[in-house]
Motif scaffolding. Structure first.
Motif, PDB file in Angstrom:
ATOM      1  N   ILE A   1      -3.192   5.101  -8.267  1.00  0.00           N
ATOM      2  CA  ILE A   1      -3.923   6.196  -7.627  1.00  0.00           C
ATOM      3  C   ILE A   1      -5.152   6.606  -8.431  1.00  0.00           C
ATOM      4  O   ILE A   1      -6.133   7.101  -7.868  1.00  0.00           O
ATOM      5  CB  ILE A   1      -3.019   7.422  -7.356  1.00  0.00           C
ATOM      6  CG1 ILE A   1      -2.475   8.021  -8.646  1.00  0.00           C
ATOM      7  CG2 ILE A   1      -1.890   7.047  -6.419  1.00  0.00           C
ATOM      8  CD1 ILE A   1      -1.685   9.308  -8.422  1.00  0.00           C
ATOM      9  N   VAL A   2      -5.103   6.388  -9.739  1.00  0.00           N
ATOM     10  CA  VAL A   2      -6.276   6.690 -10.559  1.00  0.00           C
ATOM     11  C   VAL A   2      -7.392   5.686 -10.277  1.00  0.00           C
ATOM     12  O   VAL A   2      -8.566   6.053 -10.135  1.00  0.00           O
ATOM     13  CB  VAL A   2      -5.907   6.675 -12.057  1.00  0.00           C
ATOM     14  CG1 VAL A   2      -7.166   6.684 -12.922  1.00  0.00           C
ATOM     15  CG2 VAL A   2      -5.039   7.879 -12.395  1.00  0.00           C
ATOM     16  N   ASP A   3      -7.031   4.407 -10.157  1.00  0.00           N
ATOM     17  CA  ASP A   3      -8.030   3.364  -9.948  1.00  0.00           C
ATOM     18  C   ASP A   3      -8.512   3.295  -8.504  1.00  0.00           C
ATOM     19  O   ASP A   3      -9.708   3.173  -8.242  1.00  0.00           O
ATOM     20  CB  ASP A   3      -7.459   1.999 -10.348  1.00  0.00           C
ATOM     21  CG  ASP A   3      -7.233   1.884 -11.849  1.00  0.00           C
ATOM     22  OD1 ASP A   3      -7.834   2.667 -12.599  1.00  0.00           O
ATOM     23  OD2 ASP A   3      -6.445   1.005 -12.264  1.00  0.00           O
ATOM     24  N   ARG A   4      -7.579   3.370  -7.567  1.00  0.00           N
ATOM     25  CA  ARG A   4      -7.928   3.102  -6.166  1.00  0.00           C
ATOM     26  C   ARG A   4      -8.237   4.372  -5.372  1.00  0.00           C
ATOM     27  O   ARG A   4      -9.122   4.364  -4.526  1.00  0.00           O
ATOM     28  CB  ARG A   4      -6.802   2.323  -5.483  1.00  0.00           C
ATOM     29  CG  ARG A   4      -6.513   0.972  -6.146  1.00  0.00           C
ATOM     30  CD  ARG A   4      -5.639   0.116  -5.279  1.00  0.00           C
ATOM     31  NE  ARG A   4      -5.389  -1.185  -5.894  1.00  0.00           N
ATOM     32  CZ  ARG A   4      -4.832  -2.222  -5.267  1.00  0.00           C
ATOM     33  NH1 ARG A   4      -4.465  -2.094  -3.998  1.00  0.00           N
ATOM     34  NH2 ARG A   4      -4.634  -3.362  -5.890  1.00  0.00           N
ATOM     35  N   ALA A   5      -7.473   5.435  -5.622  1.00  0.00           N
ATOM     36  CA  ALA A   5      -7.704   6.684  -4.885  1.00  0.00           C
ATOM     37  C   ALA A   5      -8.564   7.659  -5.673  1.00  0.00           C
ATOM     38  O   ALA A   5      -8.843   8.767  -5.201  1.00  0.00           O
ATOM     39  CB  ALA A   5      -6.364   7.337  -4.531  1.00  0.00           C
ATOM     40  N   LYS A   6      -8.968   7.237  -6.878  1.00  0.00           N
ATOM     41  CA  LYS A   6      -9.792   8.093  -7.738  1.00  0.00           C
ATOM     42  C   LYS A   6      -9.138   9.463  -7.945  1.00  0.00           C
ATOM     43  O   LYS A   6      -9.796  10.505  -7.860  1.00  0.00           O
ATOM     44  CB  LYS A   6     -11.205   8.257  -7.156  1.00  0.00           C
ATOM     45  CG  LYS A   6     -11.953   6.946  -7.011  1.00  0.00           C
ATOM     46  CD  LYS A   6     -12.110   6.234  -8.343  1.00  0.00           C
ATOM     47  CE  LYS A   6     -12.833   4.909  -8.198  1.00  0.00           C
ATOM     48  NZ  LYS A   6     -12.907   4.167  -9.501  1.00  0.00           N
ATOM     49  N   TYR A   7      -7.843   9.431  -8.222  1.00  0.00           N
ATOM     50  CA  TYR A   7      -7.091  10.668  -8.457  1.00  0.00           C
ATOM     51  C   TYR A   7      -7.799  11.494  -9.520  1.00  0.00           C
ATOM     52  O   TYR A   7      -8.144  10.996 -10.594  1.00  0.00           O
ATOM     53  CB  TYR A   7      -5.666  10.324  -8.899  1.00  0.00           C
ATOM     54  CG  TYR A   7      -4.821  11.532  -9.231  1.00  0.00           C
ATOM     55  CD1 TYR A   7      -4.193  12.263  -8.228  1.00  0.00           C
ATOM     56  CD2 TYR A   7      -4.653  11.940 -10.548  1.00  0.00           C
ATOM     57  CE1 TYR A   7      -3.416  13.376  -8.525  1.00  0.00           C
ATOM     58  CE2 TYR A   7      -3.881  13.044 -10.856  1.00  0.00           C
ATOM     59  CZ  TYR A   7      -3.266  13.758  -9.845  1.00  0.00           C
ATOM     60  OH  TYR A   7      -2.498  14.855 -10.150  1.00  0.00           O
TER      61      TYR A   7
ATOM     62  N   LEU B   1       0.828  -1.200   0.000  1.00  0.00           N
ATOM     63  CA  LEU B   1       0.000   0.000   0.000  1.00  0.00           C
ATOM     64  C   LEU B   1       0.866   1.255   0.000  1.00  0.00           C
ATOM     65  O   LEU B   1       2.067   1.192   0.236  1.00  0.00           O
ATOM     66  CB  LEU B   1      -0.913   0.014   1.228  1.00  0.00           C
ATOM     67  CG  LEU B   1      -1.838  -1.195   1.386  1.00  0.00           C
ATOM     68  CD1 LEU B   1      -2.601  -1.109   2.699  1.00  0.00           C
ATOM     69  CD2 LEU B   1      -2.797  -1.306   0.212  1.00  0.00           C
ATOM     70  N   GLY B   2       0.220   2.389  -0.262  1.00  0.00           N
ATOM     71  CA  GLY B   2       0.940   3.654  -0.248  1.00  0.00           C
ATOM     72  C   GLY B   2      -0.029   4.817  -0.366  1.00  0.00           C
ATOM     73  O   GLY B   2      -1.094   4.678  -0.972  1.00  0.00           O
ATOM     74  N   PHE B   3       0.322   5.943   0.236  1.00  0.00           N
ATOM     75  CA  PHE B   3      -0.507   7.132   0.110  1.00  0.00           C
ATOM     76  C   PHE B   3      -0.424   7.668  -1.315  1.00  0.00           C
ATOM     77  O   PHE B   3       0.602   7.542  -1.990  1.00  0.00           O
ATOM     78  CB  PHE B   3      -0.063   8.200   1.114  1.00  0.00           C
ATOM     79  CG  PHE B   3      -0.323   7.829   2.540  1.00  0.00           C
ATOM     80  CD1 PHE B   3      -1.598   7.957   3.075  1.00  0.00           C
ATOM     81  CD2 PHE B   3       0.690   7.342   3.354  1.00  0.00           C
ATOM     82  CE1 PHE B   3      -1.857   7.612   4.396  1.00  0.00           C
ATOM     83  CE2 PHE B   3       0.452   7.001   4.673  1.00  0.00           C
ATOM     84  CZ  PHE B   3      -0.825   7.124   5.195  1.00  0.00           C
ATOM     85  N   ALA B   4      -1.521   8.287  -1.753  1.00  0.00           N
ATOM     86  CA  ALA B   4      -1.618   8.730  -3.146  1.00  0.00           C
ATOM     87  C   ALA B   4      -0.521   9.711  -3.518  1.00  0.00           C
ATOM     88  O   ALA B   4       0.057   9.619  -4.611  1.00  0.00           O
ATOM     89  CB  ALA B   4      -2.994   9.348  -3.405  1.00  0.00           C
ATOM     90  N   ASN B   5      -0.202  10.663  -2.635  1.00  0.00           N
ATOM     91  CA  ASN B   5       0.838  11.640  -2.973  1.00  0.00           C
ATOM     92  C   ASN B   5       2.209  10.991  -3.070  1.00  0.00           C
ATOM     93  O   ASN B   5       3.066  11.417  -3.850  1.00  0.00           O
ATOM     94  CB  ASN B   5       0.845  12.785  -1.954  1.00  0.00           C
ATOM     95  CG  ASN B   5       1.118  12.308  -0.542  1.00  0.00           C
ATOM     96  OD1 ASN B   5       0.602  11.280  -0.115  1.00  0.00           O
ATOM     97  ND2 ASN B   5       1.907  13.069   0.200  1.00  0.00           N
ATOM     98  N   HIS B   6       2.428   9.921  -2.315  1.00  0.00           N
ATOM     99  CA  HIS B   6       3.696   9.204  -2.403  1.00  0.00           C
ATOM    100  C   HIS B   6       3.768   8.409  -3.714  1.00  0.00           C
ATOM    101  O   HIS B   6       4.822   8.346  -4.355  1.00  0.00           O
ATOM    102  CB  HIS B   6       3.858   8.269  -1.208  1.00  0.00           C
ATOM    103  CG  HIS B   6       3.868   8.997   0.112  1.00  0.00           C
ATOM    104  ND1 HIS B   6       3.508   8.394   1.303  1.00  0.00           N
ATOM    105  CD2 HIS B   6       4.188  10.285   0.417  1.00  0.00           C
ATOM    106  CE1 HIS B   6       3.616   9.282   2.290  1.00  0.00           C
ATOM    107  NE2 HIS B   6       4.011  10.435   1.765  1.00  0.00           N
TER     108      HIS B   6
END
Length: 297
Positions: free
Chosen positions: A63-69, A34-39
């Protein structure tokens, strides 16, 4: 995880892009993948600058798929990603970011979003006209205060019919349904339904559910809590509803519970201090203020 992230960020800043990318990967692995989106975003930049497009796209896709960037402006203007602009995967990725942006702003129900947007436009037209009139700033000398007030009342009455139908069908329209802007519009229109306090109270109950799920604004919720309290003749909680002080030189909160902890409660829902809020009110609605004896407001 955070120790590795700090090291990766340092390598990135000193332009050691390959080592930065490897260290970001080690951090994600240490965090169970796992990882934070900004990282992830910084990792993608590192890999792009290191010439590894596959790893750059892997992190961006996560991040596009999971964090909905959804920051379309950031990603399209990011200089550190220029190296992968010619990759055939780039247009597809941008399209997904744009779709996330549209989803965040407008939600899944675009017709409902546009209806709420148009209702808010009319609502704000007349209320802004009243503010300008009372501030002595209205350029249209054909509009009287009586005309503006009549249009406000007519608009609120018509809006109530639509708001009631929307609420009966959807409950409180959250970010998923109409996006942040649409959800805020619904709240604002309900906030102005003071002739229907029981309706406001019903909306408040459903809105709390969405706030707890992070799908509605806690700050907006605070305003509606206070509105309902004031309409019931009770002390407000967050001090959002204002009145003129006896000297009419400044706005002050209508009665609140435990005034000493007012700012603490405001901060808990993302509102600024009561002092800054009073200053904003005095600046926006200065037409009702009288000059103090010292010449100030």
């Amino acid at each position: 995880y955070h120790t590795l992230i700090e090291r990766a960020d340092s390598l990135y800043e000193t332009k050691q892009y390959l080592n930065a990318g490897l260290t970001f990967s080690a951090a994600f692995q240490a965090f169970g993948g796992l990882g934070f989106a900004n990282h992830r975003y910084n990792a993608a930049c590192s890999w792009a600058l290191a010439g590894n497009a596959d790893s750059a796209f892997y992190n961006l896709q996560r991040i596009v798929d999971r964090a909905k960037y959804a920051d379309y402006q950031q990603i399209t203007s990011e200089l550190d990603l220029i190296a992968i602009h010619q990759d055939p995967r780039w247009p597809t990725l941008l399209l997904q970011v744009k779709q996330n942006k549209d989803q965040k702003e407008n939600g899944s129900n675009k017709p409902l979003f546009h209806l709420l947007d148009s209702m808010q436009t009319v609502d704000q037209k007349w209320r802004n006209s009243m503010t300008k009139f009372r501030n002595g700033q209205l350029q249209d000398d054909t509009l009287s205060e009586e005309t503006i007030l009549r249009n406000i009342l007519q608009t609120d009455s018509l809006n109530y019919l639509f708001l009631k139908k929307i609420f009966d069908q959807y409950g409180f329209p959250n970010y998923d349904i109409v996006g942040e802007n649409g959800s805020n519009s619904f709240w604002l229109l309900v906030q102005h339904q003071d002739r229907h306090p029981s309706f406001q109270d019903s909306v408040l109950i459903k809105m709390k559910i969405e706030v707890d799920a992070k799908k509605a604004s806690s700050g907006n919720y605070a305003y509606l809590v206070d509105r309902v309290k004031v309409n019931k003749g009770q002390e407000q909680v967050y001090g959002t509803q204002m009145e003129l002080n006896p000297a009419q030189t400044s706005y002050v909160p209508k009665p609140v519970i435990d005034p000493k902890k007012l700012n603490e409660r405001r901060f808990s829902v993302g509102l600024g201090s009561i002092e800054s809020y009073i200053e904003q009110m005095n600046t926006r609605y200065f037409g009702a203020l009288k000059k103090a004896e010292n010449g100030g407001k």
